[in-house]
Design an enzyme around this catalytic site. Structure first.
Site, PDB file in Angstrom:
ATOM      1  N   CYS A  27     -27.430 -18.848 -28.803  1.00 54.42           N
ATOM      2  CA  CYS A  27     -26.403 -18.810 -29.850  1.00 54.42           C
ATOM      3  C   CYS A  27     -25.463 -20.002 -29.734  1.00 54.42           C
ATOM      4  O   CYS A  27     -25.355 -20.616 -28.663  1.00 54.42           O
ATOM      5  CB  CYS A  27     -25.619 -17.502 -29.784  1.00 54.42           C
ATOM      6  SG  CYS A  27     -24.437 -17.402 -28.424  1.00 54.42           S
TER       7      CYS A  27
ATOM      8  N   ASP B  71       7.992  23.609   6.872  1.00 51.29           N
ATOM      9  CA  ASP B  71       7.042  24.708   6.887  1.00 51.29           C
ATOM     10  C   ASP B  71       7.297  25.638   5.705  1.00 51.29           C
ATOM     11  O   ASP B  71       8.367  25.605   5.078  1.00 51.29           O
ATOM     12  CB  ASP B  71       7.149  25.499   8.196  1.00 51.29           C
ATOM     13  CG  ASP B  71       6.643  24.700   9.388  1.00 51.29           C
ATOM     14  OD1 ASP B  71       5.851  23.767   9.165  1.00 51.29           O
ATOM     15  OD2 ASP B  71       7.055  25.003  10.517  1.00 51.29           O
TER      16      ASP B  71
END
Length: 533
Positions: free
Chosen positions: A21, A348
């Site tokens: 191309c 915790d």
């Protein structure tokens, strides 16, 4: 003036004749003008046709009038005589120069390029640009600029290598040389063409540093077929990989092309590359926004709420977590795909976090919405706080990725303040615990606690209790306020963890001690900045 010159004529003729191309021809002629690649496809074909009709003896350049300077040059150095031409079984084929330019140009107009497989043809047209922009607009992202990326079929590297060998031979016949790095890269040329079109259609500029990425994945059905000879010649380059449908990845093919000898390449792949049976396909058009980071501080008031989802052996233990109570609202407002939560330490499940709270940051991955005013962030904070009585957040704000590092800087050198409710087996009086108030900079040796040994490596960690202040309650209970080095296991400091923490409250009082309640009263990290709430 960036244009084709007389020395380019044989290359133009050769590539046109073999099915290349016009934009790929410009690439192989090392034309560096961005504007030229943006010319309509038909105009480029017409210009090449006119160029071939020019008097071959005329040395002047043709009418490619462009103001952009070239970024690459052909090396005008004399070379040794090029490789002998060989037949198809040996590689390079002889092609006559195009005598009938009209025929060559007309045939090429309907053929898929034998080098770019149509990427610089159909996928540069307005229809495809509109298709990409429709995908972007339908995804409903907020963005003020964009960066474009593309993924190409791996065999494009193979076809480009074949075309380069052909052109290199022709250049050698003219006493010139062409290094592969001199060729304009396909991705570069495509972006020159596509950027202005996308920018105009989307209404924002292209910016290489933009966090909003538009990407197109091109694929081709003949990839494995065309790359198969490389696996035979260079088997070490192709290893099966997880999440990859084919071993012929772009990087593997490039690695093999660097390794294979030129004569071996020419024996197995046609040069020039043959006309493809199919056009490339745009397999995917994707959008992605760079991550947004939100920071703040949280208080946790529940003794039955983990910081992150508590899942053991695939089974969820509690219905919610601090992480989820905060991130759920952020995910909804920012319309993100996912998130990553981090904080300055963790408590915790049965420990409360009081005082000014614990610093946290959330990374929101691929958010659709990214712009929030200070008032909107304040409203989002209020929404989170109204949704649960288990947590509260403050100082909620947008931050940068680099700023999050400050939350982790010198984490173990920071201090934290705790309040512990302690039980003692033998009766005590106020004067029995008063000496604890006088202890300063108490050094502990803490072996990894039994309760976390399943997820933490076994080690002995040296930690410091900076200060303690006791508060007598009754014969078997007192409250202890501690200021400690971050990372100290407070529960183990109280009960001793079967002698794994030395010294401990039990050993200091010569009694059996246990902890009933623990609160974090402050996390002394000066981040994120305090806001006027």
């Amino acid at each position: 003036m960036s244009s084709l010159t007389e020395k380019d004529r044989p290359i133009v003729q050769l590539l046109l004749n073999t099915g290349t191309c016009p934009r790929c021809i410009l690439r192989f002629c090392c034309v560096g003008s961005q504007t030229l690649y943006r010319h309509p496809y038909k105009d480029l074909m017409k210009d090449l046709k006119e160029f071939l009709k020019k008097n071959q003896e005329k040395e002047d350049t043709v009418c490619f009038d462009v103001v952009d300077p070239p970024c690459k040059r052909i090396r005008l150095e004399h070379t040794e005589e090029g490789p002998d031409d060989v037949n198809h079984n040996g590689g390079l084929q002889q092609f006559p120069l195009v005598n009938n330019e009209d025929t060559a140009v007309e045939n090429l107009a309907v053929k898929v390029c034998n080098v770019c497989l149509g990427v610089l043809q159909e996928f540069c047209e307005v229809d495809f640009v509109k298709k990409v922009c429709q995908k972007v607009n339908s995804a409903d992202y907020q963005f003020t600029s964009f960066v474009f990326s593309m993924s190409l079929p791996p065999q494009l590297s193979v076809r480009e290598r074949a075309a380069w060998l052909l052109v290199k031979q022709e250049m050698g016949n003219l006493g010139l040389s062409l290094a592969k790095d001199d060729i304009v890269q396909l991705k570069e040329a495509y972006k020159w063409i596509i950027h202005p079109q996308l920018s105009e259609e989307l209404g924002v500029p292209a910016d290489g540093k933009s966090l909003f990425e538009v990407s197109v994945v091109f694929a081709h059905p003949e990839t494995d077929e065309e790359c198969h000879f490389l696996a035979t010649a260079c088997p070490d380059c192709f290893k099966p990989a997880k999440n990859k449908q084919s071993v012929f990845t772009r990087m593997a093919v490039i690695k093999a092309l660097e390794k294979i000898k030129e004569e071996d390449f020419l024996k197995h792949f046609p040069c020039p590359p043959s006309s493809p049976k199919n056009l490339c396909v745009a397999l995917e058009i994707q959008c992605n926004n760079g991550a947004v980071f939100v920071a703040g501080r949280y208080n946790k008031y529940s003794r039955n709420l983990p910081q992150t989802p508590w899942i053991i052996d695939g089974e969820r233990k509690l219905e919610s977590s601090v992480e989820e109570l905060i991130s759920g609202h952020l995910m909804a407002e920012f319309k993100a795909d996912s998130f990553n939560f981090s904080s300055s330490g963790r408590e915790d499940v049965d420990v409360r976090t009081l005082g000014n709270g614990r610093p946290f940051a959330i990374e929101l991955v691929n958010p659709r919405r990214i712009h929030f005013t200070a008032e909107e962030m304040k409203g989002l904070q209020q929404t989170i706080n109204n949704s649960s009585d288990k947590i509260q957040v403050r100082d909620l704000q947008l931050v940068t990725r680099s700023a999050i590092g400050r939350m982790k800087e010198g984490e173990e050198e920071k201090t934290k303040t705790y309040s512990a409710l302690i039980w003692i087996d033998k009766a005590i009086q106020k004067e029995d615990i008063a000496f604890l108030d006088d202890i300063k900079e108490l050094k502990l040796d803490q072996k990894t606690p039994l309760r976390v040994l399943h997820r933490r490596p076994l080690a002995v960690r040296c930690r410091i209790i900076h200060t303690m202040k006791s508060e007598y309650i009754d014969e078997h209970h007192f409250r202890l306020h501690l200021k400690t080095q971050a990372g100290t296991y407070i529960k183990e400091f109280v009960h001793g963890d079967f002698g794994r923490t030395k010294p401990n409250i039990g050993s200091l009082l010569n009694r059996t001690a246990d902890i009933l309640e623990l609160d974090v009263e402050s996390v002394d990290v000066d981040w994120p900045p305090t806001l006027d709430n």
